[in-house]
Design an enzyme around this catalytic site. Sequence first.
Site, PDB file in Angstrom:
ATOM      1  N   GLY A  51       2.321  -8.173   8.428  1.00  0.00           N
ATOM      2  CA  GLY A  51       1.449  -7.507   7.451  1.00  0.00           C
ATOM      3  C   GLY A  51       1.019  -8.345   6.257  1.00  0.00           C
ATOM      4  O   GLY A  51      -0.069  -8.166   5.729  1.00  0.00           O
TER       5      GLY A  51
ATOM      6  N   GLU B 158       5.494 -10.252   0.425  1.00  0.00           N
ATOM      7  CA  GLU B 158       5.463  -9.042   1.257  1.00  0.00           C
ATOM      8  C   GLU B 158       4.175  -8.275   1.012  1.00  0.00           C
ATOM      9  O   GLU B 158       3.613  -8.323  -0.082  1.00  0.00           O
ATOM     10  CB  GLU B 158       6.642  -8.131   0.890  1.00  0.00           C
ATOM     11  N   ASP B 159       3.709  -7.548   2.025  1.00  0.00           N
ATOM     12  CA  ASP B 159       2.553  -6.695   1.795  1.00  0.00           C
ATOM     13  C   ASP B 159       2.983  -5.386   1.123  1.00  0.00           C
ATOM     14  O   ASP B 159       2.347  -4.942   0.181  1.00  0.00           O
ATOM     15  CB  ASP B 159       1.778  -6.415   3.097  1.00  0.00           C
TER      16      ASP B 159
ATOM     17  N   ASP C 193       8.501  -0.378   1.044  1.00  0.00           N
ATOM     18  CA  ASP C 193       8.505   1.063   1.280  1.00  0.00           C
ATOM     19  C   ASP C 193       9.925   1.584   1.049  1.00  0.00           C
ATOM     20  O   ASP C 193      10.306   1.894  -0.075  1.00  0.00           O
ATOM     21  CB  ASP C 193       8.007   1.304   2.711  1.00  0.00           C
TER      22      ASP C 193
ATOM     23  N   PHE D 181      -0.119   7.301   4.050  1.00  0.00           N
ATOM     24  CA  PHE D 181      -0.108   6.314   5.123  1.00  0.00           C
ATOM     25  C   PHE D 181      -1.325   5.415   4.908  1.00  0.00           C
ATOM     26  O   PHE D 181      -2.464   5.876   4.939  1.00  0.00           O
ATOM     27  CB  PHE D 181      -0.200   7.052   6.453  1.00  0.00           C
ATOM     28  N   VAL D 182      -1.104   4.133   4.628  1.00  0.00           N
ATOM     29  CA  VAL D 182      -2.218   3.246   4.284  1.00  0.00           C
ATOM     30  C   VAL D 182      -2.458   2.173   5.338  1.00  0.00           C
ATOM     31  O   VAL D 182      -1.526   1.735   6.016  1.00  0.00           O
ATOM     32  CB  VAL D 182      -2.024   2.589   2.895  1.00  0.00           C
TER      33      VAL D 182
ATOM     34  N   ASP E 107      -1.398  -2.204   9.339  1.00  0.00           N
ATOM     35  CA  ASP E 107      -1.946  -1.793  10.634  1.00  0.00           C
ATOM     36  C   ASP E 107      -1.500  -0.413  11.098  1.00  0.00           C
ATOM     37  O   ASP E 107      -0.575   0.178  10.550  1.00  0.00           O
ATOM     38  CB  ASP E 107      -1.494  -2.789  11.715  1.00  0.00           C
TER      39      ASP E 107
ATOM     40  N   ARG F 157      -5.818  -4.364  10.497  1.00  0.00           N
ATOM     41  CA  ARG F 157      -5.304  -5.402   9.594  1.00  0.00           C
ATOM     42  C   ARG F 157      -6.445  -6.154   8.922  1.00  0.00           C
ATOM     43  O   ARG F 157      -6.304  -6.636   7.810  1.00  0.00           O
ATOM     44  CB  ARG F 157      -4.420  -6.395  10.361  1.00  0.00           C
TER      45      ARG F 157
HETATM   46  C1  PRP Z   1       6.125  -3.316   7.117  1.00  0.00           C
HETATM   47  C2  PRP Z   1       5.823  -4.192   5.913  1.00  0.00           C
HETATM   48  C3  PRP Z   1       7.175  -4.538   5.358  1.00  0.00           C
HETATM   49  C4  PRP Z   1       8.020  -3.338   5.748  1.00  0.00           C
HETATM   50  C5  PRP Z   1       8.254  -2.490   4.553  1.00  0.00           C
HETATM   51  O1  PRP Z   1       6.361  -4.128   8.218  1.00  0.00           O
HETATM   52  O2  PRP Z   1       5.093  -5.341   6.279  1.00  0.00           O
HETATM   53  O3  PRP Z   1       7.703  -5.712   5.928  1.00  0.00           O
HETATM   54  O4  PRP Z   1       7.284  -2.600   6.737  1.00  0.00           O
HETATM   55  O5  PRP Z   1       8.959  -1.320   4.857  1.00  0.00           O
HETATM   56  P1  PRP Z   1      10.444  -1.029   4.338  1.00  0.00           P
HETATM   57  O6  PRP Z   1      10.454  -1.317   2.852  1.00  0.00           O
HETATM   58  O7  PRP Z   1      10.611   0.435   4.640  1.00  0.00           O
HETATM   59  O8  PRP Z   1      11.404  -1.878   5.094  1.00  0.00           O
HETATM   60  P2  PRP Z   1       6.270  -3.634   9.753  1.00  0.00           P
HETATM   61  O9  PRP Z   1       7.659  -3.500  10.299  1.00  0.00           O
HETATM   62  O10 PRP Z   1       5.367  -2.452   9.847  1.00  0.00           O
HETATM   63  O11 PRP Z   1       5.631  -4.885  10.494  1.00  0.00           O
HETATM   64  P3  PRP Z   1       4.237  -5.627  10.264  1.00  0.00           P
HETATM   65  O12 PRP Z   1       4.340  -6.316   8.932  1.00  0.00           O
HETATM   66  O13 PRP Z   1       4.171  -6.587  11.397  1.00  0.00           O
HETATM   67  O14 PRP Z   1       3.128  -4.610  10.303  1.00  0.00           O
END
Ligand code: PRP
Length: 191
Positions: free
Chosen positions: A53, A108-109, A112, A161-162, A168, A174
Amino acid sequence: MDPAVPTSFDDDPAIGRVLLSEEQLTRRIEELGAQLTQDYAGRPPLLVCVLRGAYVFLTDLARSIDLPVQIDFIAVSSYGATTRTSGVVRLVKDLEVDLTDRDVILVEDIVDTGLTLRYLRRSLEARGPASLEVCALLARESADLEGLGVRYVGFTIPNDFVIGYGLDVAERYRNLRYLAVYDPDAAAEPS
Ligand code: PRP
């Protein structure tokens, strides 16, 4: 191509309200870059991009930092193809660069639940960096940023949900240039 899946962003009813426009993203990322340029003057950091992400944010952020940074990539997974965290973080791809005595910024993107970050912090701190900070484009209002030690944050966002700007749904959206709310009820059911 599945005929039920829209072939254009314009025709996609699942792309809801724009939460952050391209201009808002650009402006804030330039501010973050300027801040990092100031904070890391004389000690160019290693940017660690958390795949997948954060790759869009990383490319814009890195070019907003006026220092010869190094860049490496790490990939973890906790969500798989679902929208719910599995609660278990798995290392999918490790770094190539040695972190010993390096000033490291984890890029990080979104923060959460903080599960991913807690895992990554533990893993990277064990490698003996000189310093380790986190720069996240987005953080949920509910995230404990102080507890997680997140120093740099672009925007705090509600629990919607963004999608877009790296984020994605099943590997789509993305490359959307802005951040939007995703409406699962409006999404076409794959046939
Ligand atoms: C997403 C995002 C962070 C993580 C945050 O990754 O990029 O790494 O979730 O969530 P958390 O704080 O609840 O751990 P994802 O697993 O969706 O993978 P991606 O980056 O490949 O989309």
